[in-house]
Design an enzyme around this catalytic site. Structure first.
Site, PDB file in Angstrom:
ATOM      1  CB  THR B   1      17.783 -35.336   2.025  1.00  0.00           C
ATOM      2  OG1 THR B   1      16.558 -35.870   2.509  1.00  0.00           O
ATOM      3  CG2 THR B   1      17.936 -35.665   0.556  1.00  0.00           C
ATOM      4  NE  ARG B  29       7.784 -40.046   2.916  1.00  0.00           N
ATOM      5  CZ  ARG B  29       8.818 -39.221   2.742  1.00  0.00           C
ATOM      6  NH1 ARG B  29      10.035 -39.700   2.713  1.00  0.00           N
ATOM      7  NH2 ARG B  29       8.622 -37.930   2.575  1.00  0.00           N
ATOM      8  N   GLY B  31       9.745 -41.242  -0.654  1.00  0.00           N
ATOM      9  CA  GLY B  31       9.663 -39.804  -0.900  1.00  0.00           C
ATOM     10  C   GLY B  31      10.061 -39.423  -2.310  1.00  0.00           C
ATOM     11  CG  ASP B  32      11.721 -35.518  -2.832  1.00  0.00           C
ATOM     12  OD1 ASP B  32      11.790 -35.972  -1.670  1.00  0.00           O
ATOM     13  OD2 ASP B  32      12.447 -34.600  -3.242  1.00  0.00           O
ATOM     14  CB  THR B  52      16.978 -31.595   0.889  1.00  0.00           C
ATOM     15  OG1 THR B  52      16.745 -31.975   2.252  1.00  0.00           O
ATOM     16  CG2 THR B  52      17.396 -30.135   0.849  1.00  0.00           C
TER      17      THR B  52
END
Lengths: 181, 134
Positions: B1, B29, B31-32, B52
């Site tokens: 990231t 999937r 992520g944030d 990250t």
């Protein structure tokens, strides 16, 4: 009239002893290049959004980092990238998720923010809109890197997902030391 | 990231993050990073943030917005807010990672509960730094 930029290039099993001096120098050089790219825009009176975008573009174009060119592989051996950008003045924001044909996903996130009424677009829809707005598209093979593929092969079939940079470690035992999402 | 946060000459803050996610993640999937308030957030009244790490934990704690809210409402310093979220909220859940923060005054902060984080900053005052390890 002061200005500033801060960047990160990922976190995880990063210890000095796991990297050769050559690898450390390569990371430091690319981080500095990213900082300089963003700083140059701010210095000329440019806006913070452009500075953030420029800094991230440098890291996305480098195979050293887990974004763009250096993106890691999912369990099926493909790459699916996410990106987001936010303007602190207006609270406008844009994001893309699960894309694998957009060379620089941060540009697509900016496009979503500036040119659509949405905040986040995913997969095919994000790529269709990015293409429509002239954002550079690439074949998914552009994102191939042998080190990332080897990183996947190490753990494919296991319920493990290591953090960034494991592919560049001299040793591999760190994989077993991680907490996994 | 990778991520970046900047403040320009007009005092406007922006934050951005880009990632490939996590090796061996399940297809589909997310992520944030693309979730505003989880991995990325900016507000001129407080700060800009990019995260990250293990995204699921940053999503569950709405990490970036949580840091901003701790500064805004609880009047924590950026350093205290980062520590609270990383070590008292994300850490106990099993999450690992780091956060960079640039506040409304142009001051820069970072913290991480992993063994390292690639990071750097450059300010108009002439200060600049690139670091990788603890």
């Amino acid at each position: 009239n002061s200005f500033a930029i801060v960047i990160h290039g990922g976190a995880g099993g990063i210890k000095r002893e796991y990297f050769t001096q050559e690898q450390q120098d390569a990371y430091a050089e690319k981080l500095q290049e990213a900082l300089d790219a963003g700083y140059a825009i701010l210095e000329k009176g440019g806006i913070s959004l452009d500075a953030v975008q420029a800094a991230i573009n440098v890291m996305e174009d480098s195979p050293l980092f887990n974004a763009g060119k250096g993106a890691v592989y999912n369990s099926e051996g493909n790459q699916e990238m996410d990106a987001a950008i936010m303007d602190g003045k207006t609270l406008n924001a844009g994001a893309v998720a699960g894309v694998n044909h957009i060379k620089n996903p941060i540009l697509a996130a900016r496009m979503v923010m500036d040119s659509s009424e949405h905040v986040m677009l995913s997969g095919k829809g994000a790529e269709i809109l990015a293409k429509k707005f002239g954002i550079e598209m690439v074949d998914s093979s552009y994102f191939f890197t042998e080190k990332r593929l080897n990183q996947l092969r190490e753990i494919q079939g296991k319920e493990k997902t290591p953090l960034d940079h494991t592919a560049y470690l001299i040793k591999n035992e760190l994989i077993d030391d991680h907490k996994f999402g | 990231t990778v991520g970046a946060v900047a403040i320009d000459k007009s005092g406007n803050i922006a934050a951005g993050t880009s990632t490939g996610g996590m090796t061996n993640k399940k297809y589909g999937r997310i992520g944030d990073v693309p979730i505003i308030g989880a991995g990325t957030y900016a507000n001129n009244l407080t700060c800009g943030i990019s995260c990250t790490g293990t995204g699921e934990y940053f999503m569950r704690t709405v990490a970036a917005h949580e840091v901003s809210s701790l500064i805004k409402y609880k009047k924590l310093s950026p350093k205290e807010a980062l520590h609270e979220v990383l070590f008292n909220q994300i850490g106990p859940l099993g999450g690992e990672g780091g956060i960079i923060l640039l506040d409304k005054n142009g001051d820069i902060f970072w913290d991480f509960n992993s063994t390292g984080m690639f990071r750097g900053f450059k300010k108009s005052s002439g200060e600049t730094k690139v670091e990788m390890f603890e």
